[in-house]
Design an enzyme around this catalytic site. Structure first.
Site, PDB file in Angstrom:
ATOM      1  N   ASP A  13       0.810  -1.222   0.000  1.00  0.00           N
ATOM      2  CA  ASP A  13       0.000   0.000   0.000  1.00  0.00           C
ATOM      3  C   ASP A  13       0.843   1.272   0.000  1.00  0.00           C
ATOM      4  OD1 ASP A  13      -2.260  -1.731   0.358  1.00  0.00           O
ATOM      5  OD2 ASP A  13      -1.754  -1.826   2.489  1.00  0.00           O
ATOM      6  N   GLY A  17       0.942   1.986  -7.475  1.00  0.00           N
ATOM      7  CA  GLY A  17       0.054   2.188  -8.619  1.00  0.00           C
ATOM      8  C   GLY A  17       0.224   3.578  -9.195  1.00  0.00           C
ATOM      9  N   ARG A 142       2.778 -28.589  -7.435  1.00  0.00           N
ATOM     10  CA  ARG A 142       2.442 -29.075  -8.784  1.00  0.00           C
ATOM     11  C   ARG A 142       1.014 -29.589  -8.909  1.00  0.00           C
ATOM     12  NH1 ARG A 142       7.806 -31.901  -8.043  1.00  0.00           N
ATOM     13  NH2 ARG A 142       6.948 -31.500  -5.979  1.00  0.00           N
ATOM     14  N   GLN A 223       2.195  -5.871  -3.236  1.00  0.00           N
ATOM     15  CA  GLN A 223       2.526  -5.993  -1.814  1.00  0.00           C
ATOM     16  C   GLN A 223       3.849  -5.279  -1.518  1.00  0.00           C
ATOM     17  OE1 GLN A 223       1.377  -9.253  -3.346  1.00  0.00           O
ATOM     18  NE2 GLN A 223      -0.574  -8.362  -2.855  1.00  0.00           N
ATOM     19  N   ASP A 332       2.390  14.693   2.190  1.00  0.00           N
ATOM     20  CA  ASP A 332       1.382  15.680   2.614  1.00  0.00           C
ATOM     21  C   ASP A 332       0.624  15.248   3.871  1.00  0.00           C
ATOM     22  OD1 ASP A 332       0.512  13.749   0.526  1.00  0.00           O
ATOM     23  OD2 ASP A 332      -1.485  14.504   1.067  1.00  0.00           O
TER      24      ASP A 332
HETATM   25  P1  IMP Z   1      -2.588 -12.886   1.597  1.00  0.00           P
HETATM   26  O1  IMP Z   1      -1.623 -12.271   0.634  1.00  0.00           O
HETATM   27  O2  IMP Z   1      -4.025 -12.666   1.233  1.00  0.00           O
HETATM   28  O3  IMP Z   1      -2.264 -14.329   1.838  1.00  0.00           O
HETATM   29  O4  IMP Z   1      -2.390 -12.160   3.022  1.00  0.00           O
HETATM   30  C1  IMP Z   1      -1.195 -12.319   3.772  1.00  0.00           C
HETATM   31  C2  IMP Z   1      -0.820 -11.015   4.474  1.00  0.00           C
HETATM   32  O5  IMP Z   1      -0.423 -10.060   3.508  1.00  0.00           O
HETATM   33  C3  IMP Z   1      -1.975 -10.375   5.252  1.00  0.00           C
HETATM   34  O6  IMP Z   1      -1.426  -9.744   6.400  1.00  0.00           O
HETATM   35  C4  IMP Z   1      -2.500  -9.316   4.298  1.00  0.00           C
HETATM   36  O7  IMP Z   1      -3.124  -8.256   4.975  1.00  0.00           O
HETATM   37  C5  IMP Z   1      -1.207  -8.867   3.642  1.00  0.00           C
HETATM   38  N1  IMP Z   1      -1.409  -8.348   2.286  1.00  0.00           N
HETATM   39  C6  IMP Z   1      -1.641  -9.049   1.164  1.00  0.00           C
HETATM   40  N2  IMP Z   1      -1.749  -8.243   0.106  1.00  0.00           N
HETATM   41  C7  IMP Z   1      -1.573  -6.998   0.557  1.00  0.00           C
HETATM   42  C8  IMP Z   1      -1.529  -5.713  -0.091  1.00  0.00           C
HETATM   43  O8  IMP Z   1      -1.676  -5.574  -1.307  1.00  0.00           O
HETATM   44  N3  IMP Z   1      -1.305  -4.649   0.734  1.00  0.00           N
HETATM   45  C9  IMP Z   1      -1.091  -4.779   2.066  1.00  0.00           C
HETATM   46  N4  IMP Z   1      -1.105  -5.951   2.702  1.00  0.00           N
HETATM   47  C10 IMP Z   1      -1.345  -7.058   1.954  1.00  0.00           C
END
Ligand code: IMP
Length: 427
Positions: A13, A17, A142, A223, A332
């Site tokens: 986050d 993007g 697999r 991520q 900001d």
């Molecule tokens: P999963 O990827 O759905 O298996 O989640 C595993 C961990 O990664 C959790 O703590 C989610 O909140 C975090 N997570 C997965 N994708 C994101 C993302 O795009 N932004 C922030 N945290 C993420």
């Protein structure tokens, strides 16, 4: 022409993007290389506000080929919905390519994601419940089904039958859940296949052709580094690697092709889900950051945990990715604070350390050692030249550059494409 990898440097986050959307104005190819629809990449541009989960953020440039690489796990229903939404809003998706090697998220993955995380009880990861972990686990075990499998219905049926037998055993015997019907899953995925077939291709050949033509290629990370299964806060991580190294594996190009690696950091820290976060603020400062920045998950709507910038974690992130530059987003949000803290070390068992421990037990015990800097208490959202930023804001950025040991290429002061200040050139 170069390949630039845009990498989340914290817990996701960070605003990747927005950076990809901006760089894609020049790029001929953008490749998503990891994760799945657990990602929510927000883009605000002249066409409006979009939250993309699977489609690469280069889609708004009609000249750009957008590839969902082999390293992504794809939920076809989510992807079709996203394509339809984009088309409805006037965005052309004919340049979208789906790697025939990308694994698919199947209905049992989503069921198992929920069942497994519930079974963890107090130690739940707090996954996004999108089936990401089970899909990546099946890929390496697999048992995966790949996008290319949908192109040949007979072979797909044979493959699905054997895989579903195995998955139904797990659903019924381990979790006492109902089995899934072969016919229903088959019919559903054949429909998805028919719809997505024009996009499913060998993406590596296209990528090689783009490199031969010396076109700019962007590798769009998903991520963040601290969610990496090796270098993040394991086991409280996601299940594919968000690192620059995965940019090669998940897109299908060699490591020597990447010429710049841009680490995207927020000017503070956030995290969604469980797991250690040394600078988390469980107080009114944390609440203030959350409300000012509207820090709620794009995909799940969950409130994000907020805290001060963690330079120990940032250095770790730089080390394992090899950043050549950074983008510091959401500066900001700090506009109103009289003073700002940066974590420059951790106190662990009476000693001060300057590295990010591998063990979550150790990380849980780490107490941040802060350095305090004066705030600027002035709005920055309309500023477009770095030198126009208040001196305290420039000092804050300079200190982050020193601590991360990496120059800032961009500083962002708002969500719009135009609210990005170029501080130094990427090349
Ligand atoms: P999963 O990827 O759905 O298996 O989640 C595993 C961990 O990664 C959790 O703590 C989610 O909140 C975090 N997570 C997965 N994708 C994101 C993302 O795009 N932004 C922030 N945290 C993420």
């Amino acid at each position: 022409m170069p390949v630039i990898a845009v990498i989340g440097a914290q817990w996701g986050d960070e605003g990747k993007g927005k950076i990809v959307d901006m760089l894609a104005e020049e790029a001929k190819v953008v490749v998503r290389f990891s994760g799945g629809d657990n990602a929510g990449h927000t883009v605000v541009n002249p066409l409006g506000r979009f939250a993309l989960q699977l489609v690469p953020c280069g889609i708004f440039n009609p000249e750009t080929t957008c590839i969902i690489g082999n390293g992504v796990v794809i939920n076809p229903a989510v992807l079709i919905n996203e394509i339809d939404e984009l088309n409805k809003r006037g965005v052309d998706t004919s340049n979208l390519v789906i790697s025939d090697r990308a694994n698919l998220i199947m209905p049992y993955h989503i069921l198992l994601d929920g069942l497994e995380d519930e079974a963890r009880g107090a130690k739940a990861i707090g996954t996004t419940r999108k089936g990401i972990g089970p899909a990546f686990a099946d890929k390496v075990a697999r048992y995966g089904i790949r996008a290319g499998d949908l192109l040949d219905k007979e072979t797909f049926l044979v493959r699905l039958r054997s895989v579903l037998d195995h998955q139904n055993l797990i659903l019924t015997r381990v979790y006492e859940a109902s089995p899934l019907s072969l016919d229903e899953v088959y019919q559903q995925y054949c429909q998805y296949g028919e719809r997505l077939a024009p996009h499913i291709k060998d993406a590596t050949v296209m990528l090689e052709e783009a490199l031969n033509r010396e076109e700019l290629v962007l590798l769009e990370g998903a991520q963040g580094t601290l969610l990496d299964p090796d270098f993040g806060t394991y086991p409280y991580t996601t299940s594919s690697s968000p690192l620059a190294g995965e940019g090669c594996l998940g897109a299908g190009l060699g490591p020597t092709e990447i010429s710049r690696i841009l680490g995207v950091f927020k000017a503070y820290c956030t995290r969604v889900g469980t797991g250690p976060m040394p600078t988390e603020l469980e107080d009114e400062t944390g609440d203030l950051i959350r409300e000012r920045a509207h820090e709620y998950g794009t995909v799940t709507g969950r409130p994000r945990r907020c805290g001060w910038f963690d330079a120990v974690a940032a250095r770790h992130s730089k080390r394992v990715n090899g950043f050549t530059g950074t983008a510091i987003t959401r500066l900001d949000i700090l506009d109103t604070f009289p003073g700002l803290k940066i974590c420059v070390g951790y106190k662990l068992d009476g000693k001060t350390i300057d590295y990010f421990p591998a063990s979550v037990t150790a990380l849980d015990k780490c107490q941040p050692v802060y350095e305090e800097l004066p705030g600027w208490q002035a709005p920055t959202t309309d500023i477009r030249e770095y030198q126009q930023l208040p001196a305290e804001a420039q000092n804050y950025i300079t200190r982050l550059e020193e601590l991360i040991s990496c120059p800032a290429n961009f500083v962002c002061v708002g969500p719009e494409r135009s609210q990005t200040i170029q501080k130094t050139a990427i090349f």
